[in-house]
Write a protein that holds these residues in place. Sequence first.
Motif, mmCIF file in Angstrom:
data_model
loop_
_atom_site.group_PDB
_atom_site.id
_atom_site.type_symbol
_atom_site.label_atom_id
_atom_site.label_comp_id
_atom_site.label_asym_id
_atom_site.label_seq_id
_atom_site.Cartn_x
_atom_site.Cartn_y
_atom_site.Cartn_z
ATOM 1 N N ALA A 150 0.844 -1.191 0.000
ATOM 2 C CA ALA A 150 0.000 0.000 0.000
ATOM 3 C C ALA A 150 0.879 1.241 0.000
ATOM 4 N N HIS A 151 0.434 2.257 -0.715
ATOM 5 C CA HIS A 151 1.198 3.507 -0.773
ATOM 6 C C HIS A 151 0.250 4.691 -0.923
ATOM 7 N N GLN A 152 0.733 5.860 -0.544
ATOM 8 C CA GLN A 152 -0.023 7.082 -0.769
ATOM 9 C C GLN A 152 -0.168 7.304 -2.277
ATOM 10 N N ALA A 153 -1.340 7.751 -2.685
ATOM 11 C CA ALA A 153 -1.585 7.931 -4.122
ATOM 12 C C ALA A 153 -0.728 9.037 -4.719
ATOM 13 N N ASP A 154 -0.243 9.956 -3.882
ATOM 14 C CA ASP A 154 0.585 11.050 -4.387
ATOM 15 C C ASP A 154 2.082 10.714 -4.327
ATOM 16 N N ALA A 155 2.410 9.424 -4.262
ATOM 17 C CA ALA A 155 3.812 9.006 -4.162
ATOM 18 C C ALA A 155 4.551 9.090 -5.498
ATOM 19 N N ASN A 156 3.849 9.469 -6.548
ATOM 20 C CA ASN A 156 4.455 9.612 -7.883
ATOM 21 C C ASN A 156 5.024 8.301 -8.409
ATOM 22 N N LEU A 157 4.352 7.204 -8.108
ATOM 23 C CA LEU A 157 4.745 5.932 -8.694
ATOM 24 C C LEU A 157 4.180 5.843 -10.107
ATOM 25 N N PRO A 158 4.837 5.113 -10.991
ATOM 26 C CA PRO A 158 4.310 4.996 -12.363
ATOM 27 C C PRO A 158 2.956 4.300 -12.378
ATOM 28 N N VAL A 159 2.064 4.797 -13.234
ATOM 29 C CA VAL A 159 0.753 4.167 -13.390
ATOM 30 C C VAL A 159 0.934 2.892 -14.214
ATOM 31 N N PRO A 160 0.587 1.729 -13.675
ATOM 32 C CA PRO A 160 0.802 0.479 -14.406
ATOM 33 C C PRO A 160 -0.076 0.399 -15.646
ATOM 34 N N PRO A 161 0.359 -0.336 -16.656
ATOM 35 C CA PRO A 161 -0.495 -0.554 -17.831
ATOM 36 C C PRO A 161 -1.827 -1.171 -17.423
ATOM 37 N N GLY A 162 -2.902 -0.608 -17.929
ATOM 38 C CA GLY A 162 -4.226 -1.115 -17.620
ATOM 39 C C GLY A 162 -4.860 -0.517 -16.389
ATOM 40 N N ALA B 23 9.547 0.321 -8.036
ATOM 41 C CA ALA B 23 9.221 1.719 -7.750
ATOM 42 C C ALA B 23 8.627 1.865 -6.354
ATOM 43 N N PHE B 24 7.772 0.908 -5.976
ATOM 44 C CA PHE B 24 7.223 0.934 -4.623
ATOM 45 C C PHE B 24 8.332 0.822 -3.589
ATOM 46 N N ASN B 25 9.247 -0.110 -3.767
ATOM 47 C CA ASN B 25 10.329 -0.301 -2.798
ATOM 48 C C ASN B 25 11.226 0.923 -2.716
ATOM 49 N N ARG B 26 11.433 1.589 -3.854
ATOM 50 C CA ARG B 26 12.225 2.814 -3.842
ATOM 51 C C ARG B 26 11.557 3.856 -2.952
ATOM 52 N N PHE B 27 10.241 4.022 -3.121
ATOM 53 C CA PHE B 27 9.510 4.996 -2.314
ATOM 54 C C PHE B 27 9.460 4.586 -0.844
ATOM 55 N N ALA C 36 15.774 8.097 -0.947
ATOM 56 C CA ALA C 36 14.953 8.430 -2.110
ATOM 57 C C ALA C 36 13.827 9.370 -1.753
ATOM 58 N N ASP C 37 13.367 9.307 -0.512
ATOM 59 C CA ASP C 37 12.234 10.125 -0.065
ATOM 60 C C ASP C 37 12.314 10.227 1.446
ATOM 61 N N ALA D 6 19.035 -3.165 0.981
ATOM 62 C CA ALA D 6 20.228 -2.325 0.895
ATOM 63 C C ALA D 6 20.909 -2.490 -0.459
ATOM 64 N N ALA D 7 20.942 -3.719 -0.960
ATOM 65 C CA ALA D 7 21.527 -3.946 -2.286
ATOM 66 C C ALA D 7 20.704 -3.254 -3.367
ATOM 67 N N CYS D 8 19.383 -3.316 -3.254
ATOM 68 C CA CYS D 8 18.516 -2.601 -4.199
ATOM 69 C C CYS D 8 18.778 -1.099 -4.142
ATOM 70 N N ASP D 9 18.992 -0.585 -2.944
ATOM 71 C CA ASP D 9 19.299 0.833 -2.758
ATOM 72 C C ASP D 9 20.605 1.187 -3.465
ATOM 73 N N VAL D 10 21.632 0.373 -3.250
ATOM 74 C CA VAL D 10 22.928 0.606 -3.877
ATOM 75 C C VAL D 10 22.793 0.589 -5.398
ATOM 76 N N ALA D 11 21.944 -0.306 -5.920
ATOM 77 C CA ALA D 11 21.763 -0.429 -7.366
ATOM 78 C C ALA D 11 20.876 0.663 -7.948
ATOM 79 N N GLY D 12 20.218 1.458 -7.105
ATOM 80 C CA GLY D 12 19.340 2.518 -7.597
ATOM 81 C C GLY D 12 17.899 2.105 -7.752
#
Length: 346
Positions: free
Chosen positions: A143-155, A292-296, A340-341, A222-228
């Motif tokens: 779950a995430h805030q709708a204003d988190a600027n995550l990409p809108v998935p196809p569909g 994108a969710f994990n980044r946020f 990231a945020d 942490a590895a995901c963070d290091v990788a961006g």
Amino acid sequence: MSSPSALVVGAGAVGMSLGYHLGLAGADITFLVRAGRTDAFAAPRQLYDYNDNTLKTFDGYEVVEDTAPLDGRTFAFVVITLDGHTSRTAQGAATLRAIGDLVHDTDAVVLMDGIGVDLRRHYLDALRIPGDRLLLGFLGMLAHQADANLPVPPGADAAAIAAADVCYVHPPTKVGFTVVRSDQAAAKSFALLYDRSGVSRVSFLPAKPADVLSNAVFAVYAACDVAGWPPIADVIADKPLWTLACRAQAEIMALPRNGLLGKVAALFMRPRVTAAIHRKQEKDMRPLDTAAFNRFHHGGKVRRQGMDVLRDSVTEGQRQGRPMTALRTLLTRAESLPAADQTPPE
């Protein structure tokens, strides 16, 4: 028969999505939020469900800013959505003590959503309740805030997402919440209520595996963070980084506190197995972009929780004569990165 009452501490994405499904199950929901935030979380709220591309209206709940208006009321359950770092701040600890004052002479079952080394002991000290009334519980949905600027998935319905306050997605199993069964009766009582929603259900995790796995997963984040924060396949494809993350994960699992199960898990959770687990999660949470969710979320909103876990694990290991070489190396790389945020938790 009166409806069971649930107090949810925090009305962010976790609290709101959990409260919505408890409300569907027939519970009376009260949110405890930070001072000055009552109007921000007033009913109704709109929740977007990625699984069926529809908006859900959540209303009929109460919002309070402190526990004073709740004196004398009885809650069957209290769910505290503070992350592990926030729980240990002065404000977080004060909130826990206030909750303890409210419930310690009742039969309320408290569920803590935060993760941290010895965090359960911190909660028990602050709440002053018996251990059989404190459970670890965490969302099985994302779950995430709708204003988190995550990409809108196809569909997905972009207009509906824009109108929403919170967005969530269930895995195919429809598990919306996972409870660690440190006390079987308390865990079952929560599941009996939550499962009445009819659209989301509770899963259980035994206490010892939860202890072993809950801290170790932050090595992968942490590895995901290091990788961006790319898709997990890209992190896995970076063999040196992925190997480092899995070695750091094994060092956490193999700490003496985790006993024989930790040693076995450290041997079993090799790079290939760990990769399969995280690939499956990414697939199960579609159409949401999990990277994108994990980044946020893990890269920003609750990043300090993960960093605390890694630092505390290094300290514990070294105190016991373990070099924690992989974890120290990974932690040093992650600590050099900006979050990231920095959105504060609700």
